[in-house]
Design an enzyme around this catalytic site. Structure first.
Site, PDB file in Angstrom:
ATOM      1  N   LYS A  11      46.862  42.222  30.591  1.00  0.00           N
ATOM      2  CA  LYS A  11      46.417  42.855  31.837  1.00  0.00           C
ATOM      3  C   LYS A  11      46.828  41.965  32.995  1.00  0.00           C
ATOM      4  CE  LYS A  11      43.290  41.271  33.798  1.00  0.00           C
ATOM      5  NZ  LYS A  11      42.192  40.521  34.396  1.00  0.00           N
ATOM      6  N   ALA A  97      41.431  32.430  28.101  1.00  0.00           N
ATOM      7  CA  ALA A  97      40.830  32.101  29.408  1.00  0.00           C
ATOM      8  C   ALA A  97      41.922  31.954  30.453  1.00  0.00           C
ATOM      9  CB  ALA A  97      39.984  30.832  29.321  1.00  0.00           C
ATOM     10  N   ALA A  98      42.795  32.975  30.520  1.00  0.00           N
ATOM     11  CA  ALA A  98      44.022  32.855  31.296  1.00  0.00           C
ATOM     12  C   ALA A  98      44.140  33.843  32.444  1.00  0.00           C
ATOM     13  CB  ALA A  98      45.229  33.022  30.361  1.00  0.00           C
ATOM     14  N   GLY A 102      43.342  38.736  27.812  1.00  0.00           N
ATOM     15  CA  GLY A 102      43.700  38.707  26.395  1.00  0.00           C
ATOM     16  C   GLY A 102      42.571  39.153  25.495  1.00  0.00           C
ATOM     17  N   ASP A 137      36.445  43.704  31.897  1.00  0.00           N
ATOM     18  CA  ASP A 137      37.836  44.164  31.875  1.00  0.00           C
ATOM     19  C   ASP A 137      38.142  45.103  30.712  1.00  0.00           C
ATOM     20  OD1 ASP A 137      38.681  42.894  34.176  1.00  0.00           O
ATOM     21  OD2 ASP A 137      39.390  41.098  33.144  1.00  0.00           O
TER      22      ASP A 137
END
Length: 285
Positions: A11, A97-98, A102, A137
């Site tokens: 995303k 944690a990007a 994910g 999300d």
């Protein structure tokens, strides 16, 4: 039923305006969300019990404890009354944690795959409630197409048609968790400024995005200054139309008109920063 696989694409928040805050502390957003042609893969097989195997290049980044995929499976089973199991294999390619959803993408793919495996079709409102209870999300990842995301993630509207374009995703492999970034945000809230007209081409998309922003970039840089270095490195590549951070970071992206430009930029970035995670990917429309 035989085994089958479902993709969980990354995303990307092309814009992210923080427009307010609820009494319970959750921030209200207005964000243009798209998906990239790179992600994780989930494979589903019939089984009597529920199990999860995690493999892939970034599998070691997943923390110990209950994985979000298992959480999604259990919540879906509770909501539908299913007592069957499933053997799930997650091939993890996206960093953790990007800021590219994910885990949320994995959870959304788990819901899709298990509905197929278990032969259930819960009402849309039930599925929406389950998705939102997993994470903010997850509803937009469940939609899987360009969306204007509002509220805390529960209000979705289809985005205008977007032109063909390519992205280069760059993460310095520094985990950046969402709550501290929101907490570090200062100043007034932004006005909602959604994209209303379809851009004519990738350059037009970049111009529209440049008139908007990601409000979480300054606090993310305050916490992890390397985010600023990533943005500068992306901006310095040839043919980059726009550099920006996605979500709460630390992943940033460059926008390019053509595949060859994106791949050349990714190669340039990889040579200069071999320790970073770098991936060229098509913007999925």
């Amino acid at each position: 039923m035989t085994s089958f696989s479902i993709e969980a694409p990354a995303k990307v928040n092309l814009t992210l305006h923080v427009v307010g805050k609820r009494d319970d502390g959750y921030h209200l957003l207005d964000s243009l969300v798209v998906f990239a042609g790179i992600g994780d893969t989930l494979e589903f097989s019939p089984a009597e019990t529920l199990s999860l195997e995690v493999t892939g290049p970034t599998a070691s980044q997943i923390p110990d404890g209950e994985n979000i995929v298992l959480k999604a499976a259990r919540l879906l089973a509770e909501a539908t009354g299913v007592t069957k199991g499933a053997a799930i294999r997650l091939t993890k390619r996206l960093p953790v944690a990007a800021g590219i959803g994910g885990g949320s993408a994995d959870a959304a793919a788990a819901l899709k795959g298990l509905m197929r495996l278990w032969g259930v079709a819960p009402p849309a409102e039930t599925l929406r409630r389950v998705a939102l209870s997993i994470g903010a999300d997850v509803p937009v990842c469940l939609a899987g197409t360009p969306m204007r995301m509002m509220g805390v993630g529960e209000v979705l509207e289809p985005a205008p048609t977007l032109p063909p374009a390519w992205l280069v995703l760059v993460n310095p492999l520094v985990p950046l968790h969402t709550p501290p970034v929101f907490k570090a945000r200062t100043g007034p809230f932004s006005a909602a400024d959604p994209l209303t007209a379809p851009p004519r081409d990738a350059k037009g998309l970049a111009e529209a995005l440049a008139a908007r922003r990601n409000d979480l970039t300054p606090p993310a840089i305050t916490i992890e200054p390397v985010v600023g270095e990533v943005l500068a490195a992306i901006a310095a590549t040839a043919d980059c139309l726009l550099p920006r951070m996605s979500g709460s970071g630390a992943t940033c992206f460059g926008l390019y008109a053509e595949e060859a430009q994106a791949r050349a930029a990714a190669a340039q970035l990889g040579a200069a920063h071999p320790a970073w995670w770098i991936a060229p990917a098509q913007l999925l429309s």
